[in-house]
Design a protein around this motif. Structure first.
Motif, short mmCIF file in Angstrom:
data_model
loop_
_atom_site.label_atom_id
_atom_site.label_comp_id
_atom_site.label_asym_id
_atom_site.label_seq_id
_atom_site.Cartn_x
_atom_site.Cartn_y
_atom_site.Cartn_z
N VAL A 292 98.70 25.85 71.90
CA VAL A 292 98.59 27.77 71.96
C VAL A 292 99.16 27.75 72.85
O VAL A 292 99.18 27.45 74.46
N TYR B 180 91.22 33.96 71.75
CA TYR B 180 91.15 32.25 70.72
C TYR B 180 89.61 31.58 69.94
O TYR B 180 88.88 31.66 70.33
N TRP B 181 90.24 31.26 69.03
CA TRP B 181 89.62 31.03 68.16
C TRP B 181 89.86 29.57 68.06
O TRP B 181 90.89 28.85 67.49
N THR C 142 99.64 30.32 75.95
CA THR C 142 98.80 30.98 76.24
C THR C 142 100.39 32.34 77.88
O THR C 142 100.36 32.02 77.92
N TRP D 279 84.13 28.85 76.61
CA TRP D 279 84.37 28.54 74.70
C TRP D 279 82.52 29.29 74.25
O TRP D 279 81.37 28.39 74.64
N THR E 55 91.27 18.67 76.26
CA THR E 55 92.19 19.98 76.78
C THR E 55 92.90 19.65 78.00
O THR E 55 92.32 19.82 78.97
N GLY F 76 90.39 30.61 76.52
CA GLY F 76 90.52 28.95 75.70
C GLY F 76 90.45 28.41 76.42
O GLY F 76 90.83 27.17 76.60
N VAL G 29 93.56 25.40 66.90
CA VAL G 29 93.33 26.67 67.87
C VAL G 29 94.23 27.53 67.72
O VAL G 29 95.54 27.35 67.28
N SER G 30 93.86 29.48 67.13
CA SER G 30 95.49 29.84 67.51
C SER G 30 94.99 31.27 68.66
O SER G 30 93.04 31.18 68.68
N TYR G 31 95.90 32.70 68.35
CA TYR G 31 95.17 33.48 69.27
C TYR G 31 94.96 34.45 68.00
O TYR G 31 96.31 34.55 67.66
N THR H 270 84.92 30.59 69.95
CA THR H 270 85.54 31.56 70.05
C THR H 270 85.90 31.84 72.53
O THR H 270 84.08 30.99 73.10
#
Length: 333
Positions: free
Chosen positions: A57, A118-119, A59, A147, A74, A142, A111-113, A138
């Protein structure tokens, strides 16, 4: 998510563009054709790039890359080239995951925004089992440790005919939220989500069937759906992962005018009948590419995947290629 926009190349694509132009015509093989060595190599990446099932993703400060294992590994990058390990999404796994995996291991993040957050959708299971679950967390940043776990989204059991792993969020062209998922068994499914919670929409209990490979062992998994110019494109991984240089993974695609299908490949074969037009497969030292996700970036759509590097003793390695479109179908370059 709608694709398109700028085709501006980052510096590692410029370095390989001459090769890409030379091989693109060869890479656009006939539907169902076997992989050719003409596939372009991955774009240049450096640093900590030993990953499985990558999801990336963008950022405000660069990129975050998420991958299977160790509480969702990550990595960060300022330039999409050099990656640094920065920690685990979950330093301590949520307590509920131990019902599905005795080690608390987490797999296949997506993962997406969306809507200022961020989900993170993730899988919990054990190898070869469909006693599985997909969870949701969430975050406002991120970053590792930020989270908040939101719990279970969908589950399967040993008596189910599907496997609830490999999640992927789609926000369709009408703003509706969907989650596709699935691995082996009867293939790929989709459920409708409530955008306010990221969980299953109470008014739609349908589990839509998107793709299946009827011959045993039914080797299709890792769905990712993207929207472009009137079509939804369903990318999947076919064949076998996680065997080092013996892996036979390859990335395929079909398309539909509706997010929940039916999906057909370029030859018109339904994905529910084993169809799938090959996008990327083993070539040279790149063995078994798959576990893919798609990211829209400033220079176009990116195919993000792992492969086994035959030049590095079969180490699982990050692959990134730009996606080009010819005749309404994707090809990597």
């Amino acid at each position: 998510m709608r694709f398109g926009g700028s085709r501006r190349l980052s510096f590692w694509q410029r370095a390989t563009v001459a090769v890409a132009v030379a091989v693109t015509a060869c890479a656009m093989v006939a539907p169902g054709s076997p992989a050719l060595a003409a596939y372009p190599g991955p774009g240049r990446v450096t640093g900590n790039v030993t990953v499985h099932d990558p999801s990336m993703v963008r950022t405000p400060s660069g990129y975050l890359l998420f991958s299977t294992h160790n509480g969702i590994e990550t990595r960060s990058s300022a330039d999409r080239v050099n990656f640094t390990f920065v920690g685990r999404a979950f330093p301590t796994p949520p307590s509920w995951v131990y019902s599905y995996n005795s080690s608390g291991d987490l797999w296949a993040p997506d993962v997406s925004y969306q809507n200022g957050l961020y989900w993170l959708y993730y899988s919990v299971s054990s190898f070869g089992s469909n006693n599985s679950a997909i969870g949701l967390a969430t975050s406002t940043t991120g970053l590792p440790g930020s989270w908040t776990d939101r719990g279970v989204v969908v589950t399967s059991t040993s008596s189910s005919n599907f496997n609830a792993i490999d999640p992927s969020l789609l926000v369709d062209n009408n703003g509706r939220w969907w989650l596709s998922f699935g691995s082996f068994w009867s293939g790929i499914y989709m459920i409708r989500l409530d955008p306010s919670t990221g969980k299953r929409l109470a008014s739609d209990n349908t589990r839509y069937h998107l793709a299946h490979r009827p011959p045993d062992p039914h080797a299709v998994e890792a769905p990712q759906i993207v929207y472009r110019s009137g079509y939804y494109y369903l990318f999947t991984s076919h064949d076998l992962c996680c065997r080092g240089t013996a892996s036979t993974y390859r990335i395929t695609v079909g398309r539909s005018t509706s997010p929940n299908g039916p999906y057909l490949d370029r030859a018109g074969v339904p994905l529910l009948n084993g169809g799938g037009t090959e996008v990327l497969a083993t070539h040279g030292a790149v063995v078994g590419p798959g576990g893919q996700s798609v990211l829209r970036d400033t220079d176009g759509a990116l195919l993000v995947y792992h492969y086994y590097d035959a030049g590095a003793a079969g180490r699982e390695t990050l692959g990134v290629n730009l996606i080009g479109w010819s005749g309404g179908w994707p090809a990597v370059y």
